[in-house]
Motif scaffolding. Structure first.
Motif, short mmCIF file in Angstrom:
data_model
loop_
_atom_site.label_atom_id
_atom_site.label_comp_id
_atom_site.label_asym_id
_atom_site.label_seq_id
_atom_site.Cartn_x
_atom_site.Cartn_y
_atom_site.Cartn_z
N ALA A 188 -36.04 58.78 29.43
CA ALA A 188 -35.89 57.33 29.47
C ALA A 188 -34.43 56.96 29.74
O ALA A 188 -34.14 56.12 30.62
CB ALA A 188 -36.36 56.72 28.16
N TYR B 107 -40.78 67.57 22.44
CA TYR B 107 -41.56 66.60 23.22
C TYR B 107 -40.94 65.20 23.10
O TYR B 107 -40.74 64.51 24.11
CB TYR B 107 -43.00 66.61 22.70
CG TYR B 107 -43.83 65.42 23.08
CD1 TYR B 107 -44.21 65.18 24.39
CD2 TYR B 107 -44.23 64.50 22.10
CE1 TYR B 107 -44.98 64.08 24.72
CE2 TYR B 107 -44.99 63.39 22.42
CZ TYR B 107 -45.36 63.18 23.74
OH TYR B 107 -46.11 62.09 24.07
N LEU B 108 -40.62 64.81 21.86
CA LEU B 108 -40.05 63.47 21.65
C LEU B 108 -38.70 63.34 22.36
O LEU B 108 -38.44 62.33 23.03
CB LEU B 108 -39.89 63.20 20.15
CG LEU B 108 -39.37 61.80 19.80
CD1 LEU B 108 -40.33 60.73 20.26
CD2 LEU B 108 -39.13 61.68 18.29
N GLY C 168 -47.15 51.07 26.05
CA GLY C 168 -45.96 51.84 25.67
C GLY C 168 -44.74 51.46 26.49
O GLY C 168 -44.53 50.29 26.83
N SER C 169 -43.95 52.49 26.83
CA SER C 169 -42.67 52.23 27.50
C SER C 169 -42.85 51.66 28.91
O SER C 169 -41.91 51.10 29.46
CB SER C 169 -41.83 53.50 27.55
OG SER C 169 -42.54 54.52 28.21
N GLU D 201 -44.89 54.42 19.77
CA GLU D 201 -46.08 55.13 20.24
C GLU D 201 -46.23 56.48 19.55
O GLU D 201 -47.33 56.88 19.17
CB GLU D 201 -45.96 55.33 21.76
CG GLU D 201 -47.24 55.76 22.42
CD GLU D 201 -47.07 55.96 23.93
OE1 GLU D 201 -47.91 56.64 24.51
OE2 GLU D 201 -46.08 55.45 24.50
N GLU D 202 -45.11 57.17 19.37
CA GLU D 202 -45.18 58.52 18.81
C GLU D 202 -45.24 58.54 17.29
O GLU D 202 -45.60 59.56 16.70
CB GLU D 202 -43.99 59.36 19.31
CG GLU D 202 -43.95 59.57 20.82
CD GLU D 202 -45.20 60.27 21.36
OE1 GLU D 202 -46.01 60.77 20.56
OE2 GLU D 202 -45.39 60.28 22.59
N ASP E 228 -40.25 51.51 22.19
CA ASP E 228 -41.65 51.68 22.62
C ASP E 228 -42.09 53.14 22.42
O ASP E 228 -43.19 53.41 21.93
CB ASP E 228 -41.81 51.34 24.11
CG ASP E 228 -41.82 49.84 24.36
OD1 ASP E 228 -42.07 49.09 23.40
OD2 ASP E 228 -41.54 49.43 25.50
N ILE E 229 -41.23 54.06 22.85
CA ILE E 229 -41.58 55.49 22.73
C ILE E 229 -41.73 55.86 21.25
O ILE E 229 -42.70 56.51 20.85
CB ILE E 229 -40.48 56.37 23.40
CG1 ILE E 229 -40.46 56.14 24.91
CG2 ILE E 229 -40.70 57.84 23.07
CD1 ILE E 229 -39.25 56.76 25.63
N LEU E 230 -40.79 55.42 20.44
CA LEU E 230 -40.83 55.78 19.02
C LEU E 230 -42.05 55.17 18.33
O LEU E 230 -42.69 55.81 17.50
CB LEU E 230 -39.52 55.35 18.34
CG LEU E 230 -38.29 56.13 18.82
CD1 LEU E 230 -37.00 55.48 18.31
CD2 LEU E 230 -38.36 57.59 18.39
N PHE F 35 -36.73 52.85 24.29
CA PHE F 35 -36.64 53.81 23.17
C PHE F 35 -37.60 53.40 22.05
O PHE F 35 -38.33 54.23 21.50
CB PHE F 35 -35.21 53.82 22.60
CG PHE F 35 -34.22 54.62 23.41
CD1 PHE F 35 -34.62 55.73 24.14
CD2 PHE F 35 -32.86 54.29 23.42
CE1 PHE F 35 -33.70 56.48 24.88
CE2 PHE F 35 -31.94 55.03 24.14
CZ PHE F 35 -32.35 56.12 24.87
N SER G 259 -41.78 48.13 29.16
CA SER G 259 -40.33 47.86 29.19
C SER G 259 -39.71 48.26 30.53
O SER G 259 -38.76 47.64 30.99
CB SER G 259 -39.63 48.58 28.04
OG SER G 259 -40.13 48.09 26.82
N GLU H 104 -42.52 60.06 30.86
CA GLU H 104 -41.70 58.89 31.23
C GLU H 104 -41.66 58.67 32.73
O GLU H 104 -41.63 57.53 33.19
CB GLU H 104 -40.28 59.05 30.66
CG GLU H 104 -40.22 58.93 29.16
CD GLU H 104 -41.03 57.75 28.63
OE1 GLU H 104 -40.70 56.59 28.93
OE2 GLU H 104 -42.02 57.99 27.90
N VAL I 44 -38.53 60.51 13.81
CA VAL I 44 -38.75 59.21 14.44
C VAL I 44 -37.89 58.15 13.75
O VAL I 44 -37.23 57.34 14.40
CB VAL I 44 -40.25 58.82 14.39
CG1 VAL I 44 -40.46 57.38 14.84
CG2 VAL I 44 -41.06 59.76 15.27
N ARG J 296 -39.05 62.78 26.06
CA ARG J 296 -39.32 61.38 26.43
C ARG J 296 -38.04 60.54 26.32
O ARG J 296 -37.74 59.75 27.23
CB ARG J 296 -40.41 60.80 25.52
CG ARG J 296 -41.78 61.38 25.76
CD ARG J 296 -42.88 60.58 25.10
NE ARG J 296 -43.04 59.27 25.75
CZ ARG J 296 -43.96 58.38 25.42
NH1 ARG J 296 -44.80 58.64 24.45
NH2 ARG J 296 -44.04 57.22 26.05
N LEU J 297 -37.31 60.71 25.21
CA LEU J 297 -36.11 59.88 25.01
C LEU J 297 -35.03 60.20 26.05
O LEU J 297 -34.40 59.29 26.61
CB LEU J 297 -35.57 60.08 23.58
CG LEU J 297 -36.49 59.60 22.45
CD1 LEU J 297 -35.96 60.08 21.10
CD2 LEU J 297 -36.63 58.08 22.44
#
Lengths: 40, 764
Positions: free
Chosen positions: B740, B732-733, B66-67, A13-14, A9-11, A7, B70, B36, A25, B736-737
């Motif tokens: 994940a 979009y966000l 990025g992710s 990056e964005e 990492d995504i935040l 989570f 992880s 993702e 965010v 991704r969340l």
């Protein structure tokens, strides 16, 4: 704890990518901290 | 812990098939999900490489962003018990989901980033940029209309009246040109080409597809005019109908010997963009897609379409249309939930390791009880028309597809029950056949003799049921042989016909009958003509490729069962041996499948096949063609090779129970098949494994948002995200969340399921 890291990492990056959603965010970051501080 | 016990880990592949479907501007949420999925597979691929290097004593750097970093850590944390590899091997998409399916497949096939598509969705997927020139209502008229439109906006969505950006864009949009598509198809196609080319700047000749594996992509298009098909009846002689459904298939194969063979490379960008633009050509919003549009876009960019002719002929069936080019619109009109091609594709995929398979579908707008009006009123005139033409067809429930999968799983259970019921008798028979050898014969030759003896023994012992069984095999074989011959002769069985084409008094069905006759032998017995079953069996042995494929797939399923058996679960060496054993069997299946491919045959066979296009093919001609096919197929040589693989594979297992179980599956297969094949034919089901389905949706991921997220793009009849950048970023966000969360849960579920036997083994 891997999901927390994903989570974040995504935040991260964005954060620099999304123009209009700095607030979203940050809210998601706070939520991640809250959820995982409870030992999720 | 940084493990270095690679050799001591249980290896498992998580194979994913993905279904992505319509949702207009919810495409942006779906794009977040695909980001993702790509990161997960990239992480898994990197971990696999890292472990392989370490096994060879090489210390390699892992470069992930990025992710993906992880996901890598998570997968690595499953060691030393489990080496879990994630592989997306089939993707099916329609409409908005089709665009995302294409781009994800391309990224996987060539290890490319998706960030340029993120920029496309976030920056360009806006009515201001998508819209054609606004020359509809005059400025004065707009001023007059503005207050009326503002009042109407209240009914369009909860956030719309309160959001200035959305309100302004919607007002401008409504007052723009009427009765023509408001969005520019050419601009959209051009952006897709740009994004694909930008991806290619990162092409280092890599792929995320494992060696020996294939990635398949299916995209649904609606052929506006349709192609004419002719279906034979008793009376009238035939009917004609228009077929509007087109499923476009692209694939990429990573061959061990010759590297990546891909239909998703830079050369295929025009094909892929055509499919992406066509499948998402929402009626009324975009103009229909045509080859002319693609030509114009490419010409303006100074690009060539080297595969144009092949794409037109093989994919768009342009050769069937005598009157003009083909026109395509939104693929979801003919197949909104494209599960069917995916199920067919994933069912028979090779898997050298132990495999867990999941079919994941992405539903950006799942059903909610909140959507049901508490006090529904009868719809008005326009509402009824709009709902029946657009809303209801596009929102057809997913239940039909899921019920179909449940039906497949039910059939798998029935077939398994048949096999289980036959097992005690088969076990006795196999023991009897092997009796004089102790357990495993000493030589491969003796082993082959036992296997062939089982075929005769099964025929003798199944008595009168054998006649029906052989007849079913004959019918099935005749159908397959005629399909092959029709492909070889260049006359497709189910091809389209040109309007006004003459009625031909000949059909492949009539050839099929002659083939059955050619394979059927009789003998005189008690003054009566009886089927000569031994001779028929002999003929079947020379041509029946599918029997052998069934046998090997059944054998692989038997092997899979033993991964969890304590003898194997407790030994890394034996588990690895089963992996190698299965890989060789899959190689044999590939060799067998090749026999149904027209590329396998030379010009002589093709010439002979064309002889069967005669209105009444002679029995002798058919026999001659079958004789040549039998010779070319060389199945007895393949049988020897399979015997050798199984003999060696079982031999290495020594006295383990697994060895006995696997022998029962192979030697005993003629007995199993006598029971199972008629059931498989009757149920039209040849699967041996259940399909497990999972969903990714805004309602399924609730960790960060209890109750799930309401996507902004769902407003304005799912066009919402095209009216506001902030809304696009929001969806979009969350894509991704949500992805994940769902993917991590899936990985943990698989790990938990496997952990029992894995932990047992780590102790051994």
């Amino acid at each position: 704890m891997n999901l927390r890291a994903i989570f974040l990492d995504i935040l991260e990056e964005e954060e620099g990518h999304l123009e209009d959603h700095a607030e979203l965010v940050q809210a998601c970051r706070d939520k991640v901290d809250e959820v995982f501080s409870k030992g999720c | 812990m940084k493990e270095n016990l690679v050799c001591g880990m249980r290896q498992l592949e998580l194979r994913l098939g993905l279904v992505l479907y319509g949702g207009v501007s919810l495409a942006i949420y779906m794009h977040g999900v695909t980001r993702e999925l790509l990161n997960l597979q990239r992480a898994s691929h990197a971990l696999h490489q890292f472990r392989r290097d370490r096994e060879r004593g090489v210390e390699s750097d892992v470069e992930l962003e990025g992710s993906a970093k992880s996901y890598f850590d998570l997968l690595e944390s499953f060691g030393p018990q489990l080496d879990l590899r994630v592989v997306i091997d089939a993707i099916s998409g329609a409409s908005a989901g089709g665009v995302n399916a294409i781009m994800l497949a391309r990224a996987l096939a060539h290890d490319l980033p998706l960030k340029h598509h993120s920029d496309l969705w976030l920056s360009l997927a806006d009515v201001d940029k998508l819209a054609n020139e606004t020359s509809g209502v005059s400025k004065h008229a707009k001023r007059v209309l503005a207050p009326i439109l503002d009042k109407l906006l209240v009914f369009l969505g909860t956030d719309v009246p309160h959001n200035k950006e959305t309100r302004t864009k919607l007002r401008d949009f409504i007052s723009s040109r009427w009765f023509t598509p408001p969005f520019s198809g050419e601009r959209y196609s051009g952006w897709l080409v740009d994004a694909c080319r930008a991806m290619d700047e990162y092409d280092r000749g890599e792929t995320l597809i494992p060696f020996g594996q294939r990635l398949e992509l299916f995209v649904t298009l609606t052929d506006f005019h349709g192609v004419l098909r002719r279906i034979a009846l008793h009376d009238p002689e035939f009917i004609e109908e228009l077929d509007h459904r087109r499923i476009v298939n692209f694939n990429a194969i990573h061959r061990v010997s010759s590297g990546l063979h891909s239909q998703m490379s830079a050369e295929f960008i025009p094909d892929l963009v055509f499919a992406a633009r066509a499948t998402s050509s929402f009626p009324g919003a975009f103009p229909p897609m045509s080859a002319a549009e693609m030509d114009g876009v490419l010409e303006r960019q100074g690009l060539e379409w080297s595969g144009r002719e092949a794409f037109m002929k093989n994919v768009l069936h342009a050769n069937c249309d005598a009157e003009g080019e083909r026109i395509f619109i939104d693929g979801s009109l003919v197949m909104n939930k494209p599960f069917e091609p995916l199920i067919e594709s994933i069912a028979q995929r090779p898997a050298a390791r132990e495999v867990v398979r999941r079919l994941l579908y992405l539903d950006p707008l799942p059903f909610s009880h909140r959507d049901v009006p508490t006090d529904p009123e009868p719809p008005g005139f326009f509402k009824s028309i709009f709902a029946s033409l657009a809303h209801i067809p596009r929102n057809e429930p997913i239940g039909d597809e899921l019920q179909e999968i449940e039906q497949i799983n039910m059939k798998v259970r029935r077939i398994q029950e048949v096999a289980d019921a036959a097992l005690p008798m088969v076990r006795r028979e196999v023991q009897r056949l092997l009796e004089k050898h102790g357990s495993l014969p000493e030589t491969e030759g003796d082993f082959s003799v036992v296997r062939q003896g089982a075929e005769l023994s099964a025929m003798e012992q199944s008595g009168f049921a054998n006649a029906g069984y052989l007849q079913l095999r004959l019918g099935h074989l005749a159908h397959r042989v005629v399909s092959l011959i029709s492909n070889l002769s260049g006359v497709q069985q189910e091809g389209c016909v040109e309007k006004g084409a003459e009625v031909v008094q000949w059909s492949w069905e009539s050839v099929e009958e002659v083939v059955v006759n050619a394979l059927t032998f009789s003998k005189e017995e008690d003054g009566e003509a009886q089927r000569d079953q031994a001779k028929i069996l002999n003929e079947l042995k020379s041509l029946d490729v599918d029997y052998r494929i069934r046998q090997l797939r059944f054998l692989i399923e038997q092997i899979n069962k033993f991964y969890h058996h304590e003898e194997i679960a407790g030994s890394v060496e034996f588990a690895r041996h089963l992996d190698v054993f299965k890989r060789e069997l899959y190689g044999q299946i590939a060799n067998l499948r090749n026999r149904w491919s027209e590329e396998f045959y030379g010009t002589e066979t093709i010439h002979l096949a064309t002889l069967l296009k005669e209105p009444s093919p002679q029995l002798e001609t058919v026999r001659k063609v079958l004789g040549v096919l039998s010779l070319r197929m060389g199945l007895s040589d393949l049988d020897k090779l399979t015997d050798s693989i199984v003999f060696e594979g079982v031999g290495k297992l020594g006295d383990l129970k697994a060895a006995q179980g696997i022998l029962e599956g192979y030697i005993g297969f003629p007995f199993f098949d006598t029971s199972m094949f008629p059931v498989q034919q009757a149920l039209d089901a040849f699967e041996l494994r259940k399909i497990e389905v999972g969903r990714i949706s805004p309602k399924d991921a609730q960790l960060l948002s209890p109750g799930g997220i309401d996507l902004k793009g769902a407003q304005l009849q799912m066009f919402g995200a095209f009216f506001n950048r902030g809304w696009r970023e929001h969806d979009y966000l969350w894509g991704r969340l949500n992805a994940a969360e769902r993917l991590v849960r899936l990985l943990r579920d698989v790990y938990q399921q496997c952990h029992g036997s894995a932990s047992h083994r780590s102790g051994g």
